[in-house]
Design a protein around this motif. Sequence first.
Motif, PDB file in Angstrom:
ATOM      1  N   LEU A 143       6.762 -14.444  63.276  1.00 24.08           N
ATOM      2  CA  LEU A 143       5.564 -13.711  62.882  1.00 24.08           C
ATOM      3  C   LEU A 143       5.501 -13.640  61.367  1.00 24.08           C
ATOM      4  O   LEU A 143       6.497 -13.309  60.706  1.00 24.08           O
ATOM      5  CB  LEU A 143       5.566 -12.294  63.463  1.00 24.08           C
ATOM      6  N   ASP A 144       4.342 -13.965  60.811  1.00 26.15           N
ATOM      7  CA  ASP A 144       4.099 -13.835  59.378  1.00 26.15           C
ATOM      8  C   ASP A 144       3.430 -12.495  59.108  1.00 26.15           C
ATOM      9  O   ASP A 144       2.554 -12.049  59.873  1.00 26.15           O
ATOM     10  CB  ASP A 144       3.215 -14.965  58.873  1.00 26.15           C
ATOM     11  N   ILE A 145       3.839 -11.861  58.016  1.00 25.32           N
ATOM     12  CA  ILE A 145       3.351 -10.526  57.683  1.00 25.32           C
ATOM     13  C   ILE A 145       2.959 -10.493  56.215  1.00 25.32           C
ATOM     14  O   ILE A 145       3.760 -10.840  55.345  1.00 25.32           O
ATOM     15  CB  ILE A 145       4.441  -9.461  57.927  1.00 25.32           C
ATOM     16  N   ALA A 146       1.737 -10.083  55.929  1.00 31.32           N
ATOM     17  CA  ALA A 146       1.275  -9.884  54.558  1.00 31.32           C
ATOM     18  C   ALA A 146       1.314  -8.392  54.257  1.00 31.32           C
ATOM     19  O   ALA A 146       0.743  -7.583  54.998  1.00 31.32           O
ATOM     20  CB  ALA A 146      -0.135 -10.427  54.387  1.00 31.32           C
ATOM     21  N   VAL A 147       2.002  -8.019  53.189  1.00 29.10           N
ATOM     22  CA  VAL A 147       2.199  -6.609  52.858  1.00 29.10           C
ATOM     23  C   VAL A 147       1.900  -6.384  51.380  1.00 29.10           C
ATOM     24  O   VAL A 147       2.322  -7.173  50.529  1.00 29.10           O
ATOM     25  CB  VAL A 147       3.657  -6.168  53.147  1.00 29.10           C
ATOM     26  N   MET A 148       1.177  -5.307  51.080  1.00 28.60           N
ATOM     27  CA  MET A 148       1.014  -4.913  49.690  1.00 28.60           C
ATOM     28  C   MET A 148       2.387  -4.529  49.142  1.00 28.60           C
ATOM     29  O   MET A 148       3.134  -3.781  49.777  1.00 28.60           O
ATOM     30  CB  MET A 148       0.061  -3.719  49.574  1.00 28.60           C
ATOM     31  N   ARG A 149       2.733  -5.035  47.970  1.00 30.88           N
ATOM     32  CA  ARG A 149       4.046  -4.751  47.401  1.00 30.88           C
ATOM     33  C   ARG A 149       4.292  -3.252  47.244  1.00 30.88           C
ATOM     34  O   ARG A 149       5.423  -2.780  47.365  1.00 30.88           O
ATOM     35  CB  ARG A 149       4.184  -5.434  46.031  1.00 30.88           C
ATOM     36  N   GLU A 150       3.223  -2.494  46.989  1.00 31.15           N
ATOM     37  CA  GLU A 150       3.375  -1.056  46.793  1.00 31.15           C
ATOM     38  C   GLU A 150       3.608  -0.300  48.100  1.00 31.15           C
ATOM     39  O   GLU A 150       3.952   0.878  48.081  1.00 31.15           O
ATOM     40  CB  GLU A 150       2.141  -0.492  46.094  1.00 31.15           C
ATOM     41  N   LYS A 153       7.256   1.653  52.344  1.00 32.11           N
ATOM     42  CA  LYS A 153       7.735   1.997  53.685  1.00 32.11           C
ATOM     43  C   LYS A 153       7.655   0.793  54.612  1.00 32.11           C
ATOM     44  O   LYS A 153       8.581   0.523  55.380  1.00 32.11           O
ATOM     45  CB  LYS A 153       6.925   3.159  54.262  1.00 32.11           C
ATOM     46  N   ALA A 154       6.549   0.076  54.547  1.00 31.28           N
ATOM     47  CA  ALA A 154       6.401  -1.110  55.385  1.00 31.28           C
ATOM     48  C   ALA A 154       7.409  -2.176  55.002  1.00 31.28           C
ATOM     49  O   ALA A 154       8.006  -2.830  55.870  1.00 31.28           O
ATOM     50  CB  ALA A 154       4.976  -1.658  55.271  1.00 31.28           C
ATOM     51  N   VAL A 155       7.615  -2.353  53.713  1.00 30.93           N
ATOM     52  CA  VAL A 155       8.578  -3.358  53.247  1.00 30.93           C
ATOM     53  C   VAL A 155       9.981  -3.015  53.735  1.00 30.93           C
ATOM     54  O   VAL A 155      10.730  -3.894  54.195  1.00 30.93           O
ATOM     55  CB  VAL A 155       8.542  -3.469  51.716  1.00 30.93           C
ATOM     56  N   ARG A 156      10.352  -1.737  53.660  1.00 33.78           N
ATOM     57  CA  ARG A 156      11.690  -1.330  54.121  1.00 33.78           C
ATOM     58  C   ARG A 156      11.855  -1.574  55.613  1.00 33.78           C
ATOM     59  O   ARG A 156      12.911  -2.020  56.077  1.00 33.78           O
ATOM     60  CB  ARG A 156      11.939   0.145  53.793  1.00 33.78           C
ATOM     61  N   ALA A 163      13.112  -9.496  58.174  1.00 33.44           N
ATOM     62  CA  ALA A 163      12.053 -10.321  57.572  1.00 33.44           C
ATOM     63  C   ALA A 163      12.492 -10.833  56.206  1.00 33.44           C
ATOM     64  O   ALA A 163      13.167 -10.132  55.449  1.00 33.44           O
ATOM     65  CB  ALA A 163      10.771  -9.515  57.441  1.00 33.44           C
ATOM     66  N   GLU A 164      12.083 -12.049  55.900  1.00 29.38           N
ATOM     67  CA  GLU A 164      12.385 -12.652  54.608  1.00 29.38           C
ATOM     68  C   GLU A 164      11.082 -12.984  53.889  1.00 29.38           C
ATOM     69  O   GLU A 164      10.157 -13.524  54.494  1.00 29.38           O
ATOM     70  CB  GLU A 164      13.206 -13.924  54.798  1.00 29.38           C
ATOM     71  N   MET A 165      11.043 -12.656  52.599  1.00 30.73           N
ATOM     72  CA  MET A 165       9.838 -12.958  51.826  1.00 30.73           C
ATOM     73  C   MET A 165       9.760 -14.459  51.578  1.00 30.73           C
ATOM     74  O   MET A 165      10.734 -15.081  51.165  1.00 30.73           O
ATOM     75  CB  MET A 165       9.830 -12.205  50.498  1.00 30.73           C
ATOM     76  N   ALA A 171      -0.487  -8.778  44.059  1.00 29.05           N
ATOM     77  CA  ALA A 171      -0.062  -7.515  44.668  1.00 29.05           C
ATOM     78  C   ALA A 171       0.427  -7.671  46.100  1.00 29.05           C
ATOM     79  O   ALA A 171       0.917  -6.719  46.696  1.00 29.05           O
ATOM     80  CB  ALA A 171      -1.225  -6.525  44.639  1.00 29.05           C
ATOM     81  N   VAL A 172       0.303  -8.881  46.661  1.00 22.65           N
ATOM     82  CA  VAL A 172       0.642  -9.100  48.067  1.00 22.65           C
ATOM     83  C   VAL A 172       1.901  -9.953  48.197  1.00 22.65           C
ATOM     84  O   VAL A 172       2.044 -10.972  47.508  1.00 22.65           O
ATOM     85  CB  VAL A 172      -0.523  -9.785  48.811  1.00 22.65           C
ATOM     86  N   ALA A 173       2.798  -9.531  49.087  1.00 20.65           N
ATOM     87  CA  ALA A 173       3.990 -10.307  49.404  1.00 20.65           C
ATOM     88  C   ALA A 173       3.882 -10.782  50.847  1.00 20.65           C
ATOM     89  O   ALA A 173       3.386 -10.058  51.717  1.00 20.65           O
ATOM     90  CB  ALA A 173       5.252  -9.466  49.222  1.00 20.65           C
TER      91      ALA A 173
END
Length: 204
Positions: A143-150, A153-156, A163-165, A171-173
């Motif tokens: 699964l691919d996930i686009a997340v705002m870097r800010e 909580k979602a990134v953690r 998940a690996e970047m 602003a998007v990772a």
Amino acid sequence: MPEQSETDPDLPCSIVTKLRSGMQVCLRPLHPSDQDRIERGIMELSDRSRYLRFFSSFKTVPPSVVERLSAVDGVNHIAWGVVNLDAEDHPAIAAAHAIRDSDDPAKGEFAIAVLDDYHGKGVSRALISALFANCREQGLKMLDIAVMRENRKAVRLIAALGAEMIKGEGAVAYYRLDLESALAALREMAKPTGLRDIFTAFDI
């Protein structure tokens, strides 16, 4: 796919469980008939949460967004929702989607939204456990996930699931998640204890 059980004539439930907060919830697949609920849920997000989820601060939900999120078929577009069974009107409180890549059927795009009042209660982990288990049944592997870097909580959370970047654009990772690894990580999490009910329902 778990058997459906009825807790309310208008609310077919696939899985009933309790979150770590003690709140009883119903998790179930979404259907095209949930279009109004989906639109209402988006508008019930705070402006901040709506921006983090959709990368836009729109005040009115674009019809194209509602149409895309309600075009669920259980195979190429898999989506699950959560409702609060402890509240009298059984409000919808979260939804998660996985949309299969048309060029690579083993890969999909994942996104989740939880109403602000329910952050930090274990809703996300329960919901993604059900969605990921269902995705696994349907042959998805990544699964691919686009997340705002800010959105820390979602990134953690997705980092805890392995998940690996794979790239960053402003602003998007962009992350890639291996489903088997993510499910293994979720099974090892002691809380919320309701995760065990979900994995039992999917026999994994």
